[in-house]
Scaffold this active site. Structure first.
Site, PDB file in Angstrom:
ATOM      1  N   TYR A   1       0.766  -1.326  -0.151  1.00  0.00           N
ATOM      2  CA  TYR A   1       0.103  -0.062  -0.049  1.00  0.00           C
ATOM      3  C   TYR A   1       0.792   1.051  -0.020  1.00  0.00           C
ATOM      4  O   TYR A   1       0.848   2.099  -0.755  1.00  0.00           O
ATOM      5  CB  TYR A   1      -0.883  -0.008   1.315  1.00  0.00           C
ATOM      6  CG  TYR A   1      -1.843   1.180   1.482  1.00  0.00           C
ATOM      7  CD1 TYR A   1      -2.859   1.495   0.371  1.00  0.00           C
ATOM      8  CD2 TYR A   1      -1.598   2.182   2.426  1.00  0.00           C
ATOM      9  CE1 TYR A   1      -3.740   2.397   0.495  1.00  0.00           C
ATOM     10  CE2 TYR A   1      -2.348   3.399   2.586  1.00  0.00           C
ATOM     11  CZ  TYR A   1      -3.540   3.472   1.391  1.00  0.00           C
ATOM     12  OH  TYR A   1      -4.203   4.665   1.382  1.00  0.00           O
TER      13      TYR A   1
HETATM   14  N1  LIG Z   1     -10.606   5.934   3.435  1.00  0.00           N
HETATM   15  C1  LIG Z   1      -9.431   6.452   3.943  1.00  0.00           C
HETATM   16  O1  LIG Z   1      -9.329   6.459   4.907  1.00  0.00           O
HETATM   17  C2  LIG Z   1      -8.370   6.717   2.921  1.00  0.00           C
HETATM   18  C3  LIG Z   1      -7.260   7.303   3.482  1.00  0.00           C
HETATM   19  C4  LIG Z   1      -6.365   7.768   2.461  1.00  0.00           C
HETATM   20  C5  LIG Z   1      -6.321   7.517   1.190  1.00  0.00           C
HETATM   21  N2  LIG Z   1      -7.483   7.300   0.874  1.00  0.00           N
HETATM   22  C6  LIG Z   1      -7.653   7.098  -0.824  1.00  0.00           C
HETATM   23  O2  LIG Z   1      -8.879   8.011  -1.158  1.00  0.00           O
HETATM   24  C7  LIG Z   1      -9.510   7.315  -2.234  1.00  0.00           C
HETATM   25  C8  LIG Z   1     -10.839   7.436  -1.878  1.00  0.00           C
HETATM   26  O3  LIG Z   1     -11.289   6.683  -0.784  1.00  0.00           O
HETATM   27  P1  LIG Z   1     -12.426   6.062  -0.401  1.00  0.00           P
HETATM   28  O4  LIG Z   1     -12.664   5.845   1.040  1.00  0.00           O
HETATM   29  O5  LIG Z   1     -13.536   7.115  -0.849  1.00  0.00           O
HETATM   30  O6  LIG Z   1     -12.583   4.961  -1.110  1.00  0.00           O
HETATM   31  P2  LIG Z   1     -13.913   3.901  -1.675  1.00  0.00           P
HETATM   32  O7  LIG Z   1     -15.199   4.501  -0.701  1.00  0.00           O
HETATM   33  O8  LIG Z   1     -13.600   2.543  -1.716  1.00  0.00           O
HETATM   34  O9  LIG Z   1     -14.175   4.337  -3.345  1.00  0.00           O
HETATM   35  C9  LIG Z   1     -13.344   3.951  -4.045  1.00  0.00           C
HETATM   36  C10 LIG Z   1     -14.349   3.806  -5.274  1.00  0.00           C
HETATM   37  O10 LIG Z   1     -13.437   3.437  -6.346  1.00  0.00           O
HETATM   38  C11 LIG Z   1     -14.257   2.105  -6.990  1.00  0.00           C
HETATM   39  N3  LIG Z   1     -13.036   1.419  -7.552  1.00  0.00           N
HETATM   40  C12 LIG Z   1     -12.067   0.576  -6.969  1.00  0.00           C
HETATM   41  N4  LIG Z   1     -11.215  -0.164  -7.736  1.00  0.00           N
HETATM   42  C13 LIG Z   1     -11.608   0.448  -9.045  1.00  0.00           C
HETATM   43  C14 LIG Z   1     -11.134   0.179 -10.162  1.00  0.00           C
HETATM   44  N5  LIG Z   1     -10.305  -0.672 -10.682  1.00  0.00           N
HETATM   45  N6  LIG Z   1     -11.798   0.889 -11.528  1.00  0.00           N
HETATM   46  C15 LIG Z   1     -12.637   1.607 -11.082  1.00  0.00           C
HETATM   47  N7  LIG Z   1     -13.207   1.880  -9.977  1.00  0.00           N
HETATM   48  C16 LIG Z   1     -12.710   1.319  -8.858  1.00  0.00           C
HETATM   49  C17 LIG Z   1     -14.572   1.321  -5.866  1.00  0.00           C
HETATM   50  O11 LIG Z   1     -15.461   0.381  -6.244  1.00  0.00           O
HETATM   51  P3  LIG Z   1     -15.582  -0.998  -5.076  1.00  0.00           P
HETATM   52  O12 LIG Z   1     -15.734  -0.491  -3.892  1.00  0.00           O
HETATM   53  O13 LIG Z   1     -16.536  -1.809  -5.942  1.00  0.00           O
HETATM   54  O14 LIG Z   1     -14.081  -1.444  -5.415  1.00  0.00           O
HETATM   55  C18 LIG Z   1     -15.219   2.562  -5.046  1.00  0.00           C
HETATM   56  O15 LIG Z   1     -16.533   2.886  -5.580  1.00  0.00           O
HETATM   57  C19 LIG Z   1      -8.775   6.089  -2.609  1.00  0.00           C
HETATM   58  O16 LIG Z   1      -7.783   6.355  -3.488  1.00  0.00           O
HETATM   59  C20 LIG Z   1      -8.148   5.764  -1.230  1.00  0.00           C
HETATM   60  O17 LIG Z   1      -7.177   4.851  -1.434  1.00  0.00           O
HETATM   61  C21 LIG Z   1      -8.469   6.673   1.305  1.00  0.00           C
END
Ligand SMILES: NC(=O)c1ccc[n+]([C@@H]2O[C@H](COP(=O)([O-])OP(=O)(O)OC[C@H]3O[C@@H](n4cnc5c(N)ncnc54)[C@H](OP(=O)(O)O)[C@@H]3O)[C@@H](O)[C@H]2O)c1
Length: 237
Positions: free
Chosen positions: A155
């Site tokens: 990650y």
């Molecule tokens: N949540 C945290 O605490 C956190 C902290 C630091 C950074 N981030 C980053 O912030 C971003 C958003 O986070 P979030 O919490 O909003 O995540 P999330 O709710 O899981 O949203 C990510 C979205 O992207 C979709 N996705 C995943 N793989 C994909 C692919 N190969 N092609 C197209 N769509 C895809 C997911 O669908 P599925 O669910 O069906 O896979 C989901 O709808 C991400 O890049 C994450 O790594 C998050």
């Protein structure tokens, strides 16, 4: 606060927590949207109420697949003729194992989801921004990208790659009217994180809406002199 009327914004991961907040914020600011997610069903559920003239829903697109990204780009360009702002939000986290116990599939899954996705979508959209002579790319890395952590190598490497990609693209494009930046969220206040960490103080986490506000700033003319930046957005965590 910002006006994106007549701007076309491509948002990947639009059906996720941050994606939804970004969609609502850009839509409220007048933008036309191309919304991309691998989930087929959730985009119409979440955004079926938006004016279809300003919201192109593209579900079932895997942004780690080259052919799918090419097809997605063609559909967006056919519809809107341009992309002014690209928000690379699709990505995710999976707790890992020590490096010496990590299966290759787990390593590749993280690298593909977080780094290959940003590479492929940016590579597909940049030529259109170059012919426009303008554009803004905003990607989502993570605070965890700044330092290696036990059982999170895949990650942290994958999100570090987003920062290095951002810097490289910014250097390549700075004379072309295109800015490239990324944000580094701390823990986001999401239902999934609350379920995983029930004893945490959620008030210290960063709200998706607060992150979306930073993305709007980076997408605005107010940030025209900012490129190659990795901006910490931690809330009070
Ligand atoms: N949540 C945290 O605490 C956190 C902290 C630091 C950074 N981030 C980053 O912030 C971003 C958003 O986070 P979030 O919490 O909003 O995540 P999330 O709710 O899981 O949203 C990510 C979205 O992207 C979709 N996705 C995943 N793989 C994909 C692919 N190969 N092609 C197209 N769509 C895809 C997911 O669908 P599925 O669910 O069906 O896979 C989901 O709808 C991400 O890049 C994450 O790594 C998050």
């Amino acid at each position: 606060m910002f006006d994106f009327t007549d701007k076309v914004i491509l948002i990947t991961g639009a059906a996720g927590n941050l994606g939804e907040a970004a969609v609502q914020a850009f839509y409220s600011a007048g933008a036309s949207l191309a919304l991309v997610d691998n989930r087929q069903d959730r985009l119409p559920q979440l955004f079926g109420n938006l004016d279809p003239a300003r919201a192109l829903l593209q579900g079932g697109v895997d942004v780690t697949e080259e052919t799918a990204v090419t097809h997605m780009t063609t559909t967006i360009i056919n519809r809107y003729g341009r992309v002014d702002i690209l928000c690379n939000i699709a990505g995710g986290f999976k707790m890992g194992t020590p490096v010496h116990e990590t299966p290759l599939d787990d390593w590749e899954f993280m690298l593909n989801l977080n780094a290959r996705s940003v590479f492929l979508v940016s590579r597909a959209i940049i030529p259109h921004m170059l012919s426009q002579g303008s554009g803004k790319i905003i990607s989502v890395a993570a605070r965890t990208a700044l330092e290696g952590k036990a059982k999170m190598a895949a990650y942290t490497v994958s999100k570090s790659a987003v920062i290095r990609l951002t810097e490289s693209m910014a250097a390549e494009l700075k004379e072309s009217g295109i800015t490239v930046n990324c944000i580094l969220p701390g823990t986001i206040d999401t239902p999934q994180n609350r379920a995983a960490m029930p004893k945490a103080d959620y008030n210290k986490w960063v709200a998706p809406e607060a992150l979306a506000d930073v993305m709007l700033f980076l997408a605005s003319t107010a940030a025209r002199a900012v490129t190659g930046a990795a901006i910490p957005v931690y809330g009070r965590s």
